[in-house]
Design an enzyme around this catalytic site. Structure first.
Site, PDB file in Angstrom:
ATOM      1  N   SER A 132       0.868  -1.187   0.000  1.00 40.15           N
ATOM      2  CA  SER A 132       0.000   0.000   0.000  1.00 40.15           C
ATOM      3  C   SER A 132       0.900   1.230   0.000  1.00 40.15           C
ATOM      4  O   SER A 132       1.720   1.412   0.883  1.00 40.15           O
ATOM      5  CB  SER A 132      -0.953  -0.015   1.194  1.00 40.15           C
ATOM      6  OG  SER A 132      -0.261  -0.183   2.406  1.00 40.15           O
ATOM      7  N   GLY A 182       0.028   4.476   0.061  1.00 41.01           N
ATOM      8  CA  GLY A 182      -0.670   5.697   0.477  1.00 41.01           C
ATOM      9  C   GLY A 182      -1.584   6.195  -0.617  1.00 41.01           C
ATOM     10  O   GLY A 182      -2.338   5.410  -1.212  1.00 41.01           O
ATOM     11  N   GLY A 186      -2.104   4.453  -4.080  1.00 40.19           N
ATOM     12  CA  GLY A 186      -2.831   3.206  -4.270  1.00 40.19           C
ATOM     13  C   GLY A 186      -2.008   1.983  -3.925  1.00 40.19           C
ATOM     14  O   GLY A 186      -1.211   2.022  -2.999  1.00 40.19           O
ATOM     15  N   GLY A 234      -5.362   1.028   5.522  1.00 39.91           N
ATOM     16  CA  GLY A 234      -4.649  -0.219   5.259  1.00 39.91           C
ATOM     17  C   GLY A 234      -5.470  -1.440   5.671  1.00 39.91           C
ATOM     18  O   GLY A 234      -5.460  -2.469   4.987  1.00 39.91           O
ATOM     19  N   ASP A 235      -6.197  -1.309   6.771  1.00 43.65           N
ATOM     20  CA  ASP A 235      -7.032  -2.425   7.233  1.00 43.65           C
ATOM     21  C   ASP A 235      -8.178  -2.669   6.257  1.00 43.65           C
ATOM     22  O   ASP A 235      -8.564  -3.819   6.007  1.00 43.65           O
ATOM     23  CB  ASP A 235      -7.577  -2.139   8.633  1.00 43.65           C
ATOM     24  CG  ASP A 235      -6.444  -1.873   9.629  1.00 43.65           C
ATOM     25  OD1 ASP A 235      -5.350  -2.447   9.454  1.00 43.65           O
ATOM     26  OD2 ASP A 235      -6.652  -1.083  10.558  1.00 43.65           O
TER      27      ASP A 235
END
Lengths: 309, 309
Positions: free
Chosen positions: B217, B219, B222, B248-249
């Site tokens: 990831s 930020g 994408g 992120g989760d």
């Protein structure tokens, strides 16, 4: 039995971090949890002094349960807190390891519903029946009327129970007008109440506003008392370094225990000043070392104050 | 059923203050409490997407009860947390009203005793029997061996259950060596694992270290995926402003749901990137707006990546 009222009880958390920096992420290296709120602190000191003490006020949700679990372990202390639907607040003291300085975050407290306030008033009146003195301590949670302490002072007086009031701002102003036996403002609270920054003048003025006796806590300079029996200063032996959290609550406990033991004012003040100083010197906020207290108690200078405004 | 593992669950508190100033006292104007820890966040998003999900890990004391009370209200989510004697940690996000910036305070978590770790390992193995995929998420509380995730990855593989690992540092390094099906590092975690700050090179390197597939990831840029079936970038339609907490989760939940639904990789990545972006855009940290998600999902650009190191 002595009764302490804490309408806005708190779960007090102390966090240790290396150094608090705004907008950064911090790993907390140590967490200490204690039941708090001024009246709860006063009750813990009274219990440590050997008094039977009952705690009332409000407690709700998981934080309220955490407080009650901890209070259950204290000898001599009875839990008469009234359950509420809202959650008891947390207060967080973030201590920097590097500087020792503290950043404080205080939650506002639960919304108290009118029915809950009504249950409390009934409980308070029941408890007064077996009470030798009552302390009304700290801030009001949302939903409690600003004149709450004035009401509680009047009820205590109508039951013939001596009442000490330790709060600030408008609740203090209104409470004083209801003629409590004793108030214990700090320098700022006293100035806010009276408009005077001169402590001797201000304590006299606070008496004129309705307080039977006034004991002002002047930080490291000790206590200044204006009472119907006379005026005194109580000064600890040396300027003390340490954590002042809870020092005022220890002073309240000293004054209250001296009142129920019918000690003369100078002895009450020596006890209160020594307890307060022993609290500043203790490693954990709001605790005191009984040995330090006993040693300081004999070394507090209590002197009469002759002239006033 | 999808299983998420959160060994260091948390009671996530968000405090709103005017502006955080070190060594001052602050009145918190708003308190929001949510059950947290990465795997718990992933489970909430999976439940919101309509999946049956089970949460395991540890919960203890009043903070643990507070988490479990809140999880009980979520449709489609089953609580299989293992009780421990220590207290579940709190995390506190202090949001400045003036700047919108956030200061984070994270408690370390409870000490897990060897017997409690043993109980968890038995529970984990029982739960794997009915599981279509498992996510292992977040930091390890004190007392849990640093090779814990490597152990849990191997157990999942021996049960034929696909396993996603989302952690950092040494637990990630050891976990990757146990050959998980998928890891989802952010830029910093990927650089720490591989020593390379070039994402394309680093994702390839992470695969060589043992991860079957890697979705990094990046930020606002994408996701970057390196898989046995190919390499892709998934880019949200525009640079998004908002709170990245939980983004992120949400990406992990998107990847996991795409895996169990056997979606082709480009669709999995579009879902994960859209969920992540919808979480950044939501007013509350870690929540997402289903309508925003649906709208963004069709607008994520997924492109093949041709060359590498």
């Amino acid at each position: 039995m002595i009764l302490t009222v804490t309408l806005n009880t708190a779960l007090d958390l102390t966090y240790r971090v290396r150094s608090l920096r705004p907008h950064a992420s911090h790993r907390v290296s140590e967490v200490v949890e204690r039941p708090g709120g001024k009246g709860v602190n006063v009750a813990r000191v009274l219990a440590a002094l050997g008094h039977e003490v009952t705690v009332t006020g409000f407690a709700g949700a998981a934080t309220g349960r955490a407080i009650r679990d901890r209070l259950a372990g204290i000898d001599g202390l009875t839990d008469a807190l009234v359950p509420v639907a809202g959650a008891t607040r947390r207060t967080i003291a973030v201590v920097d390891e590097l500087s020792g300085d503290t950043t404080q975050l205080n939650e506002p407290g639960p919304q108290i519903e009118p029915a809950e306030w009504g249950v409390f008033l009934d409980r308070y009146e029941e408890l007064l029946a077996g009470t030798s003195a009552v302390a009304l301590c700290g801030s009001l949670p949302p939903g409690v009327p600003v004149g709450a302490y004035a009401n509680l002072v009047r009820t205590a007086r109508s039951h013939g129970v001596p009442v000490l009031l330790d709060t600030s701002g408008e609740p203090l102003r209104r409470g004083v007008a209801a003629r409590p036996d004793l108030i214990k403002p700090n320098t700022d609270e006293l100035a806010e109440l009276t408009g005077s920054h001169e402590p001797l003048r201000a304590t006299q003025d606070a008496r004129r506003r309705g307080a039977h006796a006034v004991v002002a806590s002047l930080g490291a300079e000790g206590l200044l008392a204006a009472t119907p029996e006379g005026r005194w200063r109580a000064t600890p032996p040396a300027r003390l370094h340490g954590n002042p959290t809870g020092a005022g609550d220890s002073a309240v406990a000293g004054l209250l225990s001296g009142l129920v033991e019918k000690l003369p004012w100078p002895e009450r003040l020596a006890r209160a000043a020594a307890l307060s100083a022993a609290t500043v010197r203790a490693p954990a906020a709001g605790e005191f070392d009984p040995a330090v207290y006993e040693e300081l108690r004999g070394r507090v200078a209590v002197t009469g104050v002759v002239s006033a405004a």
